[in-house]
Design an enzyme around this catalytic site. Structure first.
Site, short mmCIF file in Angstrom:
data_model
loop_
_atom_site.label_atom_id
_atom_site.label_comp_id
_atom_site.label_asym_id
_atom_site.label_seq_id
_atom_site.Cartn_x
_atom_site.Cartn_y
_atom_site.Cartn_z
N PRO A 2 18.34 54.15 -6.38
CG PRO A 2 17.30 55.86 -7.63
CD PRO A 2 18.34 55.58 -6.61
CD GLU A 3 20.02 48.82 -7.58
OE1 GLU A 3 19.97 47.56 -8.28
OE2 GLU A 3 20.88 49.18 -7.05
CE LYS A 51 19.53 49.98 -12.86
NZ LYS A 51 20.48 51.53 -13.31
CG ASN A 166 27.80 49.24 -7.75
OD1 ASN A 166 27.43 48.05 -8.32
ND2 ASN A 166 27.87 50.35 -6.69
NE ARG A 257 35.29 55.00 -10.33
CZ ARG A 257 35.05 55.43 -9.99
NH1 ARG A 257 33.94 56.28 -10.52
NH2 ARG A 257 35.85 56.52 -9.55
#
Length: 269
Positions: A2-3, A51, A166, A257
């Site tokens: 989800p973004e 978000k 990401n 990350r």
């Protein structure tokens, strides 16, 4: 994952079905708000901010964040009690009108606060990439406030610009030929990166399948994200996977990350 575009799309769906209708039931399954009952109030709006998904009702706002696994489902009530598509024990928010039931599953965050506090509650966020008041100059200014920070970490920081996760972090860096570990000060076209982020989220905000490589029918949906070991679509070299994170990210075991990049198209200086 989800973004900002995912949240925008889910908010738009809930807005169409719920806005203007009164709540027949309100069930918030988190300890801090288990006694909150907004039954009988009209839903005035459903919006997205970065978000966050915001449901405006009864002078209050129900704010949710999907984090990694959250999702909102909408079920019609014409045929009686709906059959949920997620396990019942993961439901965190259940809002029902006469015609629809909205269920937030596995929400990473759920809070309720007075509508008058909205600006204060959201003040930590940078310009919203999908907001009506999107301000690219302010986003660039915030990114430049820490010139030593890697661009791949800076664009994820919701205090600088709101909505990137990401997937977009990796795709944007590839499209600009920038390794994610490159310091902000060494990025040649920072306004271009901000513009690309805006355009990518805009074009995907109502798509059911996120695509960064072209049309919605593209066979390969991303340039580098999730494609470690596969051939680069530009140079035919191999996509690499690595980690890029600050100490607090490593301690928390954050999955964002992980970076994907093409060593040939995105050389690390």
């Amino acid at each position: 994952m989800p973004e900002g575009d995912t949240v925008f799309r889910q908010a738009a769906q809930l807005h169409r079905a719920l806005t203007g209708h009164r709540l027949k039931s309100c069930d918030l399954r988190v300890p801090d708000y288990a006694t909150v009952d907004l039954t009988g109030h009209r839903i005035d709006d459903v919006t997205a901010h970065g978000k966050y998904l915001l449901i405006h009702t009864g002078g209050m706002i129900i704010r949710s964040h999907l984090k990694m696994d959250g999702v909102w489902h909408l079920y019609p009530l014409a045929d009686g009690t709906p059959r949920w598509r997620r396990p019942g024990h993961t439901a965190r928010c259940i809002l029902s009108t006469a015609e629809h039931q909205a269920v937030g599953f596995a929400l990473g965050e759920l809070v309720v606060f007075p509508a008058m506090e909205l600006s204060q509650q959201q003040s930590h966020l940078g310009p919203d990439l999908l907001g009506a008041d999107w301000d690219p100059q302010e986003a660039v200014r915030r990114l430049r406030s820490r010139p030593e920070r890697p661009i791949g970490l800076a664009v994820l920081d919701q205090r600088y610009l709101a909505g990137i996760g990401n997937v977009y972090r990796n795709e944007i860096c590839f499209l600009h030929g920038v390794h994610p570990a490159t310091p902000v000060a060494e990025v040649v076209d920072l306004p271009g990166i901000v513009d690309t982020a805006h355009r990518l989220l805009q074009v995907n905000r109502l798509r059911s399948r996120r695509v960064t490589t072209g049309s919605a029918t593209a066979a390969v949906r991303s340039w580098v994200y999730g494609r470690d070991g596969q051939l680069c679509l530009r140079c035919r070299g191999r996509i690499h996977r690595a980690e890029l994170g600050e100490e607090q990210d490593r301690r928390r075991g954050r999955t964002d990350r992980i970076i994907f990049f093409c060593p040939h198209c995105q050389p690390q200086t």
